[in-house]
Scaffold this motif. Structure first.
Motif, PDB file in Angstrom:
ATOM      1  N   UNK A  32      -9.965  -7.358  -1.859  1.00  0.00           N
ATOM      2  CA  UNK A  32      -9.160  -8.265  -2.548  1.00  0.00           C
ATOM      3  C   UNK A  32      -8.053  -8.107  -3.140  1.00  0.00           C
ATOM      4  N   UNK A  33      -8.099  -6.813  -3.600  1.00  0.00           N
ATOM      5  CA  UNK A  33      -6.993  -6.415  -4.386  1.00  0.00           C
ATOM      6  C   UNK A  33      -5.697  -6.030  -3.267  1.00  0.00           C
ATOM      7  N   UNK A  34      -6.176  -5.506  -2.321  1.00  0.00           N
ATOM      8  CA  UNK A  34      -5.179  -5.179  -0.970  1.00  0.00           C
ATOM      9  C   UNK A  34      -4.387  -6.385  -0.548  1.00  0.00           C
ATOM     10  N   UNK A  35      -5.461  -7.341  -0.372  1.00  0.00           N
ATOM     11  CA  UNK A  35      -4.947  -8.682   0.171  1.00  0.00           C
ATOM     12  C   UNK A  35      -4.064  -9.468  -0.648  1.00  0.00           C
ATOM     13  N   UNK A  36      -4.198  -9.374  -2.156  1.00  0.00           N
ATOM     14  CA  UNK A  36      -3.516  -9.973  -3.061  1.00  0.00           C
ATOM     15  C   UNK A  36      -2.243  -9.343  -3.090  1.00  0.00           C
ATOM     16  N   UNK A  37      -2.371  -7.837  -3.242  1.00  0.00           N
ATOM     17  CA  UNK A  37      -1.183  -7.163  -3.428  1.00  0.00           C
ATOM     18  C   UNK A  37      -0.170  -7.199  -2.380  1.00  0.00           C
ATOM     19  N   UNK A  38      -0.815  -7.686  -1.050  1.00  0.00           N
ATOM     20  CA  UNK A  38       0.203  -7.855  -0.002  1.00  0.00           C
ATOM     21  C   UNK A  38       0.859  -6.455   0.485  1.00  0.00           C
ATOM     22  N   UNK A  39       0.116  -5.450   0.241  1.00  0.00           N
ATOM     23  CA  UNK A  39       0.655  -4.228   0.655  1.00  0.00           C
ATOM     24  C   UNK A  39      -0.090  -3.834   1.853  1.00  0.00           C
ATOM     25  N   UNK A  40       0.502  -3.625   2.895  1.00  0.00           N
ATOM     26  CA  UNK A  40      -0.113  -3.126   4.403  1.00  0.00           C
ATOM     27  C   UNK A  40      -0.272  -1.672   4.500  1.00  0.00           C
ATOM     28  N   UNK A  41      -1.256  -1.511   5.181  1.00  0.00           N
ATOM     29  CA  UNK A  41      -1.503  -0.175   5.728  1.00  0.00           C
ATOM     30  C   UNK A  41      -0.477   0.471   6.434  1.00  0.00           C
ATOM     31  N   UNK A  42      -0.095  -0.665   7.241  1.00  0.00           N
ATOM     32  CA  UNK A  42       0.692  -0.237   8.471  1.00  0.00           C
ATOM     33  C   UNK A  42       2.259   0.515   7.882  1.00  0.00           C
ATOM     34  N   UNK A  43       2.536   0.043   6.841  1.00  0.00           N
ATOM     35  CA  UNK A  43       3.830   0.805   6.166  1.00  0.00           C
ATOM     36  C   UNK A  43       3.832   1.917   5.579  1.00  0.00           C
ATOM     37  N   UNK A  44       2.475   2.506   5.415  1.00  0.00           N
ATOM     38  CA  UNK A  44       2.102   3.942   4.811  1.00  0.00           C
ATOM     39  C   UNK A  44       2.071   4.979   5.863  1.00  0.00           C
ATOM     40  N   UNK A  45       2.864   5.778   5.732  1.00  0.00           N
ATOM     41  CA  UNK A  45       3.115   6.834   6.773  1.00  0.00           C
ATOM     42  C   UNK A  45       1.799   7.762   6.456  1.00  0.00           C
ATOM     43  N   UNK A  46       0.949   7.980   7.603  1.00  0.00           N
ATOM     44  CA  UNK A  46      -0.118   8.765   7.484  1.00  0.00           C
ATOM     45  C   UNK A  46       0.020  10.127   8.248  1.00  0.00           C
ATOM     46  N   UNK A  47       0.302  11.276   7.737  1.00  0.00           N
ATOM     47  CA  UNK A  47       0.576  12.584   8.469  1.00  0.00           C
ATOM     48  C   UNK A  47       0.011  13.527   7.675  1.00  0.00           C
ATOM     49  N   UNK A  48      -0.324  14.632   8.227  1.00  0.00           N
ATOM     50  CA  UNK A  48      -0.763  15.932   7.515  1.00  0.00           C
ATOM     51  C   UNK A  48       0.042  16.980   7.248  1.00  0.00           C
ATOM     52  N   UNK A  49       1.530  16.470   8.007  1.00  0.00           N
ATOM     53  CA  UNK A  49       2.630  17.436   8.223  1.00  0.00           C
ATOM     54  C   UNK A  49       3.001  18.324   6.883  1.00  0.00           C
ATOM     55  N   UNK A  50       2.923  17.467   5.915  1.00  0.00           N
ATOM     56  CA  UNK A  50       3.577  18.109   4.640  1.00  0.00           C
ATOM     57  C   UNK A  50       2.406  18.510   3.793  1.00  0.00           C
ATOM     58  N   UNK A  51       1.121  18.611   4.318  1.00  0.00           N
ATOM     59  CA  UNK A  51      -0.036  19.229   3.470  1.00  0.00           C
ATOM     60  C   UNK A  51      -0.151  20.548   3.709  1.00  0.00           C
ATOM     61  N   UNK A  52      -0.652  21.271   2.544  1.00  0.00           N
ATOM     62  CA  UNK A  52      -0.817  22.814   2.825  1.00  0.00           C
ATOM     63  C   UNK A  52      -1.918  23.137   3.483  1.00  0.00           C
ATOM     64  N   UNK A  53      -2.067  24.322   4.229  1.00  0.00           N
ATOM     65  CA  UNK A  53      -3.144  24.665   4.970  1.00  0.00           C
ATOM     66  C   UNK A  53      -4.459  24.659   4.218  1.00  0.00           C
ATOM     67  N   UNK A  54      -4.332  25.410   3.131  1.00  0.00           N
ATOM     68  CA  UNK A  54      -5.573  25.468   2.195  1.00  0.00           C
ATOM     69  C   UNK A  54      -6.178  23.979   1.870  1.00  0.00           C
ATOM     70  N   UNK A  55      -5.325  23.263   1.258  1.00  0.00           N
ATOM     71  CA  UNK A  55      -5.881  21.817   1.025  1.00  0.00           C
ATOM     72  C   UNK A  55      -6.481  20.996   2.471  1.00  0.00           C
ATOM     73  N   UNK A  56      -6.033  21.300   3.416  1.00  0.00           N
ATOM     74  CA  UNK A  56      -7.003  20.745   4.673  1.00  0.00           C
ATOM     75  C   UNK A  56      -8.055  21.475   4.811  1.00  0.00           C
TER      76      UNK A  56
END
Lengths: 783, 146
Positions: free
Chosen positions: A592-616
């Motif tokens: 409901x919150x996501x729907x009301x907030x109107x923020x889509x997942x499409x616009x959020x870049x999902x990538x592990x490129x910036x993540x340090x190896x130990x985090x992963x």
């Protein structure tokens, strides 16, 4: 000398302070704690008189302290004459009851005596608050305090079944009515934009606004629900006789002199606001008249002395309510004072009788006159006043009542109704007359019964209070030869142009009231003479009709049954079921919150490129640990795996540099591990669940939904895009130092910005701790 | 409540490990000190009443495991949390006396030293967390099973 404004506060709040003192010192002072009651009550009484005297010079004392300004709620007190009159009854009888209690309350566990007085004194403070409050919400607060303290007082003998039952019924009925009343008050406040009682009473503009509103009738009905339940008006009358399980001083104070009059008092206060309503007379007068007649009628066939008095009390309460219903408010002060005085005395006398004979059953009591001559004398005067014989106050009040009924304008419109009402009143008063003689002649005269034979006269401590009241009964009655009482009582009335006729010498030019009195006496004598036959008929009728009490019990039983069924259905003890419910609900909120907030997942870049190896790598380990929890076959393995997920999560926070959460997470993990270790031994053996395929599928679906939603929610909530839309964090970070002088924003939020939330949380924590303590302890002591 | 020794030696927390005792003798005071430091620095650095409370409770638990439950049992730990709640609420009520709203914290300046009134509230939290956790530890530690 305090100013009148301070005086108002002192009258109301000093008793509360004394109640706290009584609670603390009760253990060491024992029965002497009653001194607090006497002092507090006497102080309030004296101040009421002073205020009344000052009023003629300096005008009505009125004190307003802002309380909740946003909602227009004020700590407003006002010392008008009706309020002060009521406050004087409360504090005056409070003094007497305090004195009486010191001798009456038996030697008990000292802590218990302290609790008793604390409740009694707090009750008095609340009643004084009801009398003097000039703000509807404030009035409601005090009103509810009287309900709660009276619950404690009625349930004083909480070891006994009927003690608990009586207290519960009284609380349920009066608290329910009180809540209804609050809704009514809020409606008035919403329509009129003020909660000030004096403004509402005086401003015709506000009154017409209210009368024109659609909420007018609901507000009226809800307000009356509060008043009727408190004053035990039909059909809510049944709690009062049950409440007689209380110690006698409590019955005297709450159920004769003060609390039950609060409803009447409220109606008197509301008369200027609602009195013009079309519905007013039919509802108020009808309920009042039924209560009046029913009370008098039922009093006659009761056998318990206190129950008899309770029924006659109902009767008088109904009478005053009825008088308000027919706009005869002039009568209120006369009838209220009259009843408070003689009924207070009678209740105290019954207490003395019970003290001496250990019974209140009139069938077991005769001939007490011989052993208790002083008590007998007091009882005769008080009961004659109840019967309405000269020269007692009761006679004067009854004459005044009949006069008012004969002259009433509302009743004059339909003469048939007027004669019907007068006939009912005469008959009811005749029953009360007969009841009075049943007490005088039945209990005190004749040959002493077995129990009466061993009775002994009470000491001064017990006799003093009823003696004072009896002196007032005779005193006011005798003084009514002059116009003194008439002027005084008319001044006390809630009506501004009170014109009650109060005189001992009947007006022979206008013999109506006197003739009605004589008829009452003749009928009363008749009923008394035929008492055995009348009683038998009454008992037969009583047994044939379901009482309100049984209806109420059925109602409460139904509620319990429904609640139990509901709880058994939803709280079935299966952890999986609870988890499913909780998490699905949280997920729905998230979606409901996501729907009301109107923020889509499409616009959020999902990538592990910036993540340090130990985090992963840590995330990978976390997944393994989580799977290990699910696949574990012993409890200890599951516990270790859970601990592992906790510490891995903590490490993950090290990677993302949030030292606060690391610290918390590590500590919580440690402490939970200790918990698990402590309870591991007592857990039943691990049994793998045999789930049906459908059940398994269900679990998979729920787990997936929760996982996906939480993932989306976290990703979106931590995205840059979200931060741009709702930058709460930024404002908190800047304000943390600027406003609260702290660099640790997390802590500043917890203890300063959101301190009220935290207060709620820590309260829960304390309560949980106490519950665990109580539950585990009681389990151990039981086994 | 009394428990027979032959029953309790297995199930109850008795504290019969010399290793744990030796460690605890040093670790418990240090942990308590650290918890105070964490409480104190909570205003500006990571820390605060809640964490410090959990930490000191962990110290309590260590003491309990090392030296047995007997000593801890005699204290009414729930009183500690109730007092903490009173402190926290009084901190909130205090500003109301001077006409401010509930929980309206201020900062007291005493020379160069400053003390936010929120500290008292935080101390209440500290006591509550400590008291509640200790209550639970002690009560669970005394369980004898069914």
């Amino acid at each position: 000398m305090p100013t009148p404004e301070t005086s108002l506060h002192l009258i109301v709040f000093v008793p509360f302070a004394c109640a706290a003192l009584a609670l603390v010192t009760g253990r060491s002072l024992g029965r002497a704690t009653g001194g607090f009651m006497v002092v507090a009550a006497l102080a309030s009484f004296v101040q009421c008189i002073l205020l009344l005297v000052q009023k003629s010079d300096a005008g009505v004392a009125h004190s307003i302290v802002p309380w909740i300004e946003a909602l227009n709620i004020q700590l407003a007190f006002r010392g008008d004459s009706f309020g002060l009159f009521f406050a004087m009854i409360v504090s005056g009888i409070g003094t007497l009851v305090g004195i009486y209690s010191c001798s009456y309350i038996p030697k008990l566990d000292p802590g218990r005596v302290g609790r008793y007085y604390a409740a009694l004194i707090a009750f008095m403070g609340a009643m004084l608050g009801v009398a003097l409050a000039d703000d509807l919400i404030l009035l409601f607060v005090f009103w509810e305090i009287t309900s709660i303290t009276s619950f404690m007082l009625i349930g004083f003998w909480y070891e006994k079944d009927d003690g608990r039952r009586g207290a519960m019924t009284a609380l349920q009925v009066t608290a329910l009515g009180g809540l209804a009343m609050m809704v009514g008050f809020v409606m008035i406040g919403v329509v009129c934009d003020t909660f000030s009682l004096s403004e509402l009473q005086t401003s015709t503009q506000l009154q017409s606004t209210l009368a024109g509103s659609a909420l007018f009738v609901p507000a009226l009905l809800l307000m009356l629900a509060g008043a009727f339940t408190k004053s035990a008006q039909w059909p809510f009358h049944f709690w009062l006789p049950n409440a007689m399980v209380a110690p006698t001083p409590v019955s005297t104070y709450l159920h004769a002199a003060t609390m039950v009059k609060a409803g009447i008092f409220l109606v008197g206060r509301m008369l200027p606001i609602f009195g013009g309503a079309e519905w007013w007379s039919p509802i108020v007068a009808t309920a009042g008249l039924i209560t009046f007649a029913l009370g008098a009628y039922q009093a006659f066939h009761e056998t318990d002395l206190k129950a008899i008095l309770a029924r006659t009390t109902l009767s008088t309460l109904g009478l005053v309510m009825f008088l308000y219903g027919i706009n005869a408010a002039s009568q209120d002060a006369v009838q209220i004072l009259n009843h408070a005085v003689y009924k207070g005395a009678l209740f105290l006398i019954v207490g003395i009788v019970e003290h001496a004979t250990h019974t209140r059953d009139i069938r077991e009591l005769t001939g007490l006159r011989h052993n208790m001559p002083r008590t007998f004398l007091l009882c005769v005067v008080a009961a004659l006043s109840m019967a309405g014989l000269p020269p007692m106050f009761g006679f004067v009040a009854k004459e005044s009542l009949y006069g008012a009924l004969l002259d009433n304008e509302v009743l004059h419109q339909t003469p048939a109704l007027q004669w019907f009402v007068i006939a009912i009143c005469v008959l009811s008063n005749a029953f009360i007359f007969a009841v009075s003689f049943k007490i005088i002649l039945g209990v005190f005269c004749g040959k002493p019964s077995a129990k009466a034979g061993h009775a002994h006269e009470a000491g001064l401590g017990l006799l003093f209070s009823p003696a004072v009241l009896v002196a007032i009964v005779i005193g006011v009655g005798a003084a009514a030869v002059t116009h003194g009482p008439q002027n005084l009582l008319n001044g006390f009335s809630s009506s501004t142009h009170a014109h009650a006729h109060v005189a001992l010498i009947p007006d022979f030019k206008n013999p109506g009231p006197l003739l009605l009195s004589l008829t009452t006496i003749a009928l009363g004598v008749g009923i008394y003479v035929a008492r055995t036959r009348v009683g038998a008929v009454q008992v037969a009728i009583r047994d044939a009709i379901p009482t309100m009490q049984s209806l109420w019990d059925q109602f409460m039983d139904t509620i319990t049954t429904v609640a139990t069924a509901f709880a058994n259905h939803w709280q079935n003890g299966s952890l999986r079921w609870y988890f499913t419910g909780t998490w699905l609900f949280v997920s729905t909120l998230g979606v409901f919150a996501l729907y009301r907030g109107g923020i889509g997942i499409d616009n959020v870049p999902l990538s592990l490129a910036g993540a340090p190896w130990y985090g992963v790598a840590l995330c990978g380990l976390l997944i393994i640990a989580a799977v290990a929890v699910a696949r574990a076959t012993t409890r200890i393995a599951a516990a270790i795996a859970i601990t592992a997920t906790g510490y891995l999560t903590a490490l993950l926070f090290v990677v993302y540099r949030s030292p606060d959460i690391v610290l918390t997470q590590i500590l919580i993990e440690t402490v939970s591990t200790i918990f698990v270790l402590l309870i591991l031994y007592f857990m039943p053996a691990w049994k793998p669940d045999k789930l049906l395929p459908a059940g398994r599928l269900m679990n998979v679906v729920v787990a997936s939904i929760v996982g996906v939603v939480m993932f989306l929610f976290t990703v979106v909530a931590t995205s840059d895009q979200f931060r741009e839309t709702r930058n709460l964090a930024g404002s908190y970070l800047t304000r943390a130092y600027a406003d609260a002088n702290g660099h640790n924003a997390v802590n500043v939020i917890i203890v300063d910005f959101r301190a009220i939330d935290t207060t709620g949380e820590i309260t829960v924590l304390v309560v949980v701790g106490l519950l665990i303590y109580g539950l585990l302890r009681s389990r151990r002591t039981m086994t | 409540m009394t428990c027979a020794p032959e029953k309790s030696d297995e199930r109850q927390v008795t504290g019969d490990s010399p290793i744990l005792r030796t460690v605890a003798r040093i670790a418990v005071p240090i942990t308590v000190l650290v918890s105070l430091v964490i409480f104190y620095q909570g205003h500006n650095l990571p820390g605060g009443g809640f964490i410090a409370g959990v930490l000191v409770a962990a110290a309590g638990a260590m003491h309990l495991l090392a030296f047995g439950i007997e000593k801890a049992r005699r204290r009414a730990w729930w009183k500690c949390s109730v007092v903490g709640l009173l402190i926290a609420i009084l901190t909130g009520v205090w500003p109301m006396l001077s006409g401010q709203t509930f929980m309206d914290h201020t900062v007291w300046h005493i020379g160069s030293f400053y003390l936010p009134t929120a500290t008292f509230f935080d101390f209440g939290v500290y006591m509550i967390v400590f008291g509640t956790l200790m209550t639970v530890f002690v009560e669970l530690g005394q369980e004898e099973g069914v």
